[in-house]
Motif scaffolding. Structure first.
Motif, PDB file in Angstrom:
ATOM      1  N   PRO A   1      17.507  29.005   7.214  1.00  0.00           N
ATOM      2  CA  PRO A   1      16.548  28.293   6.360  1.00  0.00           C
ATOM      3  C   PRO A   1      16.572  28.796   4.923  1.00  0.00           C
ATOM      4  O   PRO A   1      16.979  29.933   4.649  1.00  0.00           O
ATOM      5  N   THR A   2      16.138  27.946   4.011  1.00  0.00           N
ATOM      6  CA  THR A   2      15.963  28.316   2.613  1.00  0.00           C
ATOM      7  C   THR A   2      14.637  27.733   2.120  1.00  0.00           C
ATOM      8  O   THR A   2      13.997  26.929   2.829  1.00  0.00           O
TER       9      THR A   2
ATOM     10  N   ILE B   1      15.386  33.995   4.863  1.00  0.00           N
ATOM     11  CA  ILE B   1      13.955  33.954   5.173  1.00  0.00           C
ATOM     12  C   ILE B   1      13.696  33.447   6.585  1.00  0.00           C
ATOM     13  O   ILE B   1      12.573  33.083   6.927  1.00  0.00           O
ATOM     14  N   GLY B   2      14.749  33.425   7.419  1.00  0.00           N
ATOM     15  CA  GLY B   2      14.619  32.965   8.795  1.00  0.00           C
ATOM     16  C   GLY B   2      14.346  34.110   9.764  1.00  0.00           C
ATOM     17  O   GLY B   2      14.175  35.275   9.379  1.00  0.00           O
TER      18      GLY B   2
ATOM     19  N   VAL C   1      16.987  31.388  -1.531  1.00  0.00           N
ATOM     20  CA  VAL C   1      17.271  30.063  -2.081  1.00  0.00           C
ATOM     21  C   VAL C   1      18.531  29.451  -1.485  1.00  0.00           C
ATOM     22  O   VAL C   1      18.596  28.247  -1.255  1.00  0.00           O
ATOM     23  N   VAL C   2      19.532  30.264  -1.259  1.00  0.00           N
ATOM     24  CA  VAL C   2      20.801  29.762  -0.720  1.00  0.00           C
ATOM     25  C   VAL C   2      21.095  30.446   0.605  1.00  0.00           C
ATOM     26  O   VAL C   2      20.579  31.528   0.895  1.00  0.00           O
ATOM     27  N   SER C   3      21.929  29.808   1.395  1.00  0.00           N
ATOM     28  CA  SER C   3      22.347  30.343   2.685  1.00  0.00           C
ATOM     29  C   SER C   3      23.863  30.222   2.790  1.00  0.00           C
ATOM     30  O   SER C   3      24.499  29.557   1.965  1.00  0.00           O
ATOM     31  N   PRO C   4      24.457  30.818   3.812  1.00  0.00           N
ATOM     32  CA  PRO C   4      25.904  30.654   3.994  1.00  0.00           C
ATOM     33  C   PRO C   4      26.334  29.209   4.172  1.00  0.00           C
ATOM     34  O   PRO C   4      27.501  28.875   3.972  1.00  0.00           O
ATOM     35  N   LEU C   5      25.406  28.343   4.529  1.00  0.00           N
ATOM     36  CA  LEU C   5      25.727  26.925   4.699  1.00  0.00           C
ATOM     37  C   LEU C   5      25.651  26.149   3.399  1.00  0.00           C
ATOM     38  O   LEU C   5      26.467  25.262   3.145  1.00  0.00           O
TER      39      LEU C   5
ATOM     40  N   TYR D   1      12.431  44.312   4.620  1.00  0.00           N
ATOM     41  CA  TYR D   1      12.643  42.905   4.235  1.00  0.00           C
ATOM     42  C   TYR D   1      12.372  41.977   5.415  1.00  0.00           C
ATOM     43  O   TYR D   1      11.788  40.904   5.248  1.00  0.00           O
ATOM     44  N   TYR D   2      12.794  42.377   6.613  1.00  0.00           N
ATOM     45  CA  TYR D   2      12.563  41.524   7.785  1.00  0.00           C
ATOM     46  C   TYR D   2      11.077  41.443   8.112  1.00  0.00           C
ATOM     47  O   TYR D   2      10.604  40.401   8.597  1.00  0.00           O
ATOM     48  N   ALA D   3      10.338  42.511   7.849  1.00  0.00           N
ATOM     49  CA  ALA D   3       8.894  42.492   8.109  1.00  0.00           C
ATOM     50  C   ALA D   3       8.208  41.435   7.246  1.00  0.00           C
ATOM     51  O   ALA D   3       7.347  40.685   7.728  1.00  0.00           O
ATOM     52  N   ILE D   4       8.591  41.378   5.963  1.00  0.00           N
ATOM     53  CA  ILE D   4       7.966  40.381   5.090  1.00  0.00           C
ATOM     54  C   ILE D   4       8.433  38.983   5.463  1.00  0.00           C
ATOM     55  O   ILE D   4       7.703  37.996   5.306  1.00  0.00           O
ATOM     56  N   THR D   5       9.664  38.874   6.004  1.00  0.00           N
ATOM     57  CA  THR D   5      10.158  37.582   6.503  1.00  0.00           C
ATOM     58  C   THR D   5       9.344  37.119   7.701  1.00  0.00           C
ATOM     59  O   THR D   5       8.969  35.947   7.795  1.00  0.00           O
TER      60      THR D   5
END
Length: 415
Positions: free
Chosen positions: A310-311, A251-252, A34-38, A367-371
């Motif tokens: 991305p979010t 999720i990027g 939902v949130v990112s560093p940006l 987690y990266y696989a599902i991303t």
């Protein structure tokens, strides 16, 4: 505004307020989907604290939003919830009005084409009726995130473009670019759309739009320098977006790949990854030069898939356009499979995150696989709509039931 739209806005705002007050917002605001560093609200609060202490919010590696955002919330920090709800309402209303005007233009062009007998007789069932053009966007987003403000600016840009207002279109596009570099790719769609209603020659029109856009962008950059008194925000905001130094999971496609990357290969692959957002602009613009609104939808999808941080807020913006293309459903090939994959990935994100971070029974590869699967599903979804749109346009030109020279049934293949 139509009464159903007003009622749904009231319901959406009420649900959002209830979710926010129930504590769901605190839970959601911690989610990396939902949130990112940006866009994280906590980082904005920390930047405000530094600003109040007389320290540059860009002196550390915490705050990466633009100066106008931090000065906006310097006055509205106590009304943040109302500000974000208002941004969502602006997004919904702007998209509703833009799609309403766009549908009127489509219906008008369709009526003229029918009167001129431009459509083959066997494709009349593909003609859109006014009932199919009814559209209501609805988004309940209980988390405080500056992504909602970015979406509101892009929605206002779309509305200004569809209304044919060149000045406002350039201003809102410059504001969206100022917030995040990637909306620059939407300029091609804006030019193609506005050219349809402008009597000016192509290069003169491009020069006018570029002058308005660059002038607005220079004003925003100059205002930022006037507020801060230094240029430290440029590498901290735009350099942060392009160089991707923060590899916080999201999720990027960037974070895990560059976490495993050898440092001497980093610059090359960084350029390869970043160029994806801009690379597809020219071929899509050439193919969809007669359909700039669909081009905007495609570009928003490309941005949300290939941007560095991305979010789900970015994804929700282009998904809000899917009801506009409801007439393409008969030509979609993989919609059921893609929908199931997207739903499954959405359910597995928190599960695999828990297994990795809390239970310790998984690692980042899970987690990266599902991303990766989630982004592949998005690509398949957008490609499917692209195919369906082109196929419908082909049938409107050559007929619904295609025949070979020998009279047998032909199959349409997208190449």
């Amino acid at each position: 505004m139509a009464a159903p739209m007003t009622l749904l806005l009231i319901v959406a705002v009420t649900i959002r307020a209830v979710l926010y007050r129930s504590g769901v917002a605190d839970l959601v605001s911690e989610r990396v989907e939902v949130v990112s560093p940006l866009t994280a609200w906590k980082r904005v609060v920390e930047g405000l604290a530094l600003l109040d202490l007389g320290v540059s919010p860009y002196s550390g590696d915490v705050f990466h939003e633009t100066p106008l955002i931090i000065y906006l919330f310097h006055f509205l920090v106590d009304y943040a919830e109302i500000t974000f709800m208002l941004a969502d309402v602006i997004t919904a209303v702007a998209l509703y009005m833009a799609v309403k005007d766009y549908n009127k233009q489509v219906f008008r062009k369709q009526k003229y084409a029918l009167e001129a007998d431009r459509y083959p007789l066997d494709c009349l069932e593909l003609i859109r009726s006014p009932g199919e053009m009814y559209y209501i966007p609805l988004k309940v987003y209980p988390s405080c995130s500056t992504c909602g403000l970015n979406n509101a600016v892009i929605a206002l840009f779309i509305l200004s473009t569809v209304k044919g207002n060149m000045l406002l279109s350039a201003i809102f596009l410059s504001l969206a670019t100022y917030q995040s570099i990637y909306p620059l790719t939407l300029s091609a769609a804006a030019l193609l759309y506005l050219m349809q209603v402008s009597p000016a020659t192509f290069w003169w029109f491009v020069a006018q739009y570029a002058f308005m856009y660059l002038g607005s962008l220079l004003v925003l950059v100059g205002l930022s320098f006037f507020l801060l008194g230094f240029w430290d925000y440029l590498p901290s905001v735009y350099g942060f977006i392009l160089s991707v130094p923060d590899l916080t999971p999201n999720i990027g496609l960037f974070w895990d790949f560059f976490a495993e990357m050898f440092e001497h290969f980093r610059l090359f692959f960084l350029c390869v990854f970043q160029i994806n957002v801009f690379f597809y602009t020219l071929p899509l613009s050439i193919k969809l030069k007669e359909h700039p609104v669909f081009l905007i939808f495609m570009q928003l999808a490309v941005i949300s898939i290939f941007k560095s941080y991305p979010t789900v807020g970015d994804i929700s913006l282009y998904l809000a356009f899917l009801p506009v293309w409801s007439h393409l459903h008969r030509f979609l090939r993989n919609i059921f499979l893609v929908s199931c994959v997207l739903l499954a990935c959405s359910a597995l994100f928190p599960v695999l995150w828990h297994l990795w971070i809390y239970a310790g029974s998984a690692n980042s590869n899970f987690y990266y696989a599902i991303t990766l699967l989630f982004n592949v599903a998005q690509i398949l979804l957008v490609s499917d709509y692209f195919y369906a749109f082109l196929r419908r346009e082909h049938h409107l030109s050559y007929g619904l039931y295609l025949k070979r020279k020998d009279g047998s049934e032909a199959t349409l293949v997208l190449k």
